[in-house]
Design an enzyme around this catalytic site. Structure first.
Site, PDB file in Angstrom:
ATOM      1  N   LYS A 136       6.097 -12.597 -26.734  1.00 46.58           N
ATOM      2  CA  LYS A 136       4.980 -12.484 -27.311  1.00 46.58           C
ATOM      3  C   LYS A 136       3.839 -13.593 -26.978  1.00 46.58           C
ATOM      4  O   LYS A 136       2.933 -13.734 -26.723  1.00 46.58           O
ATOM      5  CB  LYS A 136       5.109 -12.218 -28.872  1.00 46.58           C
ATOM      6  CG  LYS A 136       3.706 -12.221 -29.666  1.00 46.58           C
ATOM      7  CD  LYS A 136       3.793 -12.105 -31.106  1.00 46.58           C
ATOM      8  CE  LYS A 136       2.701 -11.706 -31.949  1.00 46.58           C
ATOM      9  NZ  LYS A 136       2.596 -11.308 -33.087  1.00 46.58           N
ATOM     10  N   HIS A 273      13.761  24.455  -0.007  1.00 41.84           N
ATOM     11  CA  HIS A 273      12.573  24.590  -0.899  1.00 41.84           C
ATOM     12  C   HIS A 273      13.087  24.992  -2.135  1.00 41.84           C
ATOM     13  O   HIS A 273      12.442  25.982  -2.719  1.00 41.84           O
ATOM     14  CB  HIS A 273      11.365  25.331  -0.350  1.00 41.84           C
ATOM     15  CG  HIS A 273      10.949  24.987   1.000  1.00 41.84           C
ATOM     16  ND1 HIS A 273      10.453  23.696   1.453  1.00 41.84           N
ATOM     17  CD2 HIS A 273      10.846  25.635   2.353  1.00 41.84           C
ATOM     18  CE1 HIS A 273      10.285  23.799   2.655  1.00 41.84           C
ATOM     19  NE2 HIS A 273      10.680  24.918   3.201  1.00 41.84           N
TER      20      HIS A 273
END
Length: 511
Positions: A136, A273
């Protein structure tokens, strides 16, 4: 005032050399427990955490760094006079560098037989708190959670200070790391209490590789792996030869692996596919592949092959004569590998054929995710209901069982024609079911394999036209879920043509 670094690491890789470099820069080192012992054993002076806080480590180490003299030193803003005055008033010294990595929670819960108590004790509290405080305050504090960043930080410190850009980048890394850590804990405890509908879903994944592109060359793509790896998966497969996997390769390989897991006998799956173009089983893996190849010798071109037995030379000789994208197997015999490796672009992968996991299937949609249980249910002949006048023979029953396993993995609307050991025709992804029937039958007739084939449909027949078309082409046995309001029409059509039909009562729709 001298700079201070706080070091407390579970993963001690590279920490001695890193700390030595800090010491050489005249940076004081605060440390705890095992890290402190390791540094002092290397003759590196340290300041014990209790010397800073005035409190001893307590509660088996659960409480040692959760103290204002630590977090004040991390969170205090150097650019605010009020913060600096508060730090001076309470004798809080700034901490400029934090090096922390966390208790090995993931490694702990990955161990076989780990107890809940062991898992709980490996939930780090102080570590994430220090990391978050330091991150922070990245404007003033450098924070490291990954040993891979030691070199960059040392190079910058050699010039006096780390750059704001580096501190901000490291802070972002910290918050990703602690979020992933918390996600694992939350997921573990969610499974412990068997919560089936958590109000939030937080999963964590680790970057495995950046891909050249996605489905198309203009799309960026990345491949992430579950934080807790799944042994039988494309993400855990080891590539031993060939060029890098593509996005489409990975999706197809995943689909092929799911199919292969349905079979215990030697089996070969050929896929293109996202749909199988051939599945074969036999007494040997070479014979199984031959059956899969014969199922559709045209579509196999450029396909993906998964074999559930090690690849021997006989199988490799068959594979080498065909253009394939990928071959996946538990292992490759040395001579088989040598032969296949002559094709520099052919990707060869090994994977551990382990039991299936019941992890949920997750699919992205715009603005959200869909989550469902895996479709791991498979009905047997004991679950079937014969709904026609004629019952299936033993041979037809075996063929129907094979076809039912296969059709589960074909995109809906799905139709599979098969005999006892191979698919012979597959109709996938059509907008109407009779269209899929026609494609499957056309394929079977083209290969000359329709004689004696049975037909499987992943969902019910909405009309009797599919049964009528199948009858015209000699099909004598059908398996389907049943459940249509017009089931009776299909049953009557089957009886009219002497077809045996069984209902499974379960749909295996693959959307």
């Amino acid at each position: 005032m001298k700079k201070r670094a706080l070091i407390s690491v579970s993963d001690k890789k590279g920490i001695i050399a890193f700390a030595q470099a800090l010491h050489d820069m005249d940076i004081d080192i605060i440390s705890t427990g095992g890290t402190k012992a390791a540094l002092e054993a290397a003759n590196l002076p340290t300041i014990g955490i209790e010397e800073v806080t005035g409190f001893p480590e307590m509660m088996d180490g659960r409480v040692k760094t959760l103290h204002p003299l630590i977090h004040g030193g991390l969170l205090g803003r150097r650019d605010l006079a009020s913060h600096m005055e508060a730090m001076a008033a309470h004798d809080i010294q700034p901490i400029d560098l934090v090096v922390v990595n966390l208790y090995p929670f993931k490694e702990t819960i990955s161990k076989e037989g780990v107890t809940e108590a062991e898992a709980i004790e490996n939930i780090d509290i102080g570590g994430p708190s220090m990391l978050r405080s330091a991150a922070k305050n990245f404007a003033s504090v450098t924070v490291i959670v990954d040993p891979a960043d030691y070199t960059t930080v040392l190079e910058e410190l050699a010039s006096g200070e780390t750059t704001l850009t580096t501190r901000k980048r490291l802070a972002a890394k910290v918050f990703r790391h602690t979020a992933a850590y918390d996600a694992l804990i939350g997921d573990y405890l969610t499974s412990v209490v068997q919560e089936e509908q958590p109000e939030t879903l937080t999963k964590t994944y680790t970057l495995k590789q950046a891909l050249r592109y996605g489905e198309n060359s203009h799309q960026r793509a990345l491949f992430y792996q579950s934080a807790l790896p799944v042994p039988y998966s494309i993400a855990s497969a080891e590539q031993i030869h060939g060029k890098e996997l593509s996005y489409n390769n990975i999706k197809d390989a995943d689909a092929a692996l799911r199919i292969a897991q349905e079979f215990t006998a030697p089996a070969a799956v050929v896929l293109k596919h996202m749909n199988p173009c051939g599945i074969g089983t036999a007494d040997t893996i070479a014979a199984a592949f031959q059956k899969a190849f014969e199922a559709d010798p045209v579509s196999i071109f450029g396909g993906i092959v998964v074999l559930n037995r090690p690849v021997d030379l006989a199988t490799a000789e068959q594979l080498s004569g065909i253009f394939l994208e990928i071959v996946i197997a538990p292992a490759f015999a040395a001579d088989a590998f040598s032969l296949l490796a002559k094709k520099k672009n052919l990707r060869l992968l090994t994977v551990e054929f382990a039991e299936a996991t019941n992890e949920p299937e997750i699919v992205s949609v715009l603005g959200g995710l869909l989550v469902q249980d895996p479709d791991d249910q498979m009905e047997t002949a004991a679950d079937w209901q014969v709904v026609t006048q004629r019952v299936p023979s033993d041979e037809e029953t075996a063929a129907l069982a094979f076809a039912w396993k296969a059709v589960k993995h074909v995109k809906s609307n799905a139709i599979v024609l098969a005999n006892q050991q191979q698919t012979v025709g597959i109709g996938a992804g059509q907008m109407n079911r009779v269209g899929s029937v026609k494609i499957a039958i056309e394929q079977a007739e083209a290969s000359g394999n329709i004689e004696g084939a049975v037909l499987a449909s992943d969902a019910f027949f909405p009309m009797d036209d599919s049964v009528a078309y199948a009858a015209e082409h000699g099909i004598k046995a059908i398996i389907q879920p049943g459940g249509s309001i017009k089931d009776q029409a299909s049953i009557e059509m089957a009886d009219k043509h002497g077809i045996t039909m069984v209902f499974t009562g379960v749909r295996h729709f693959k959307h």
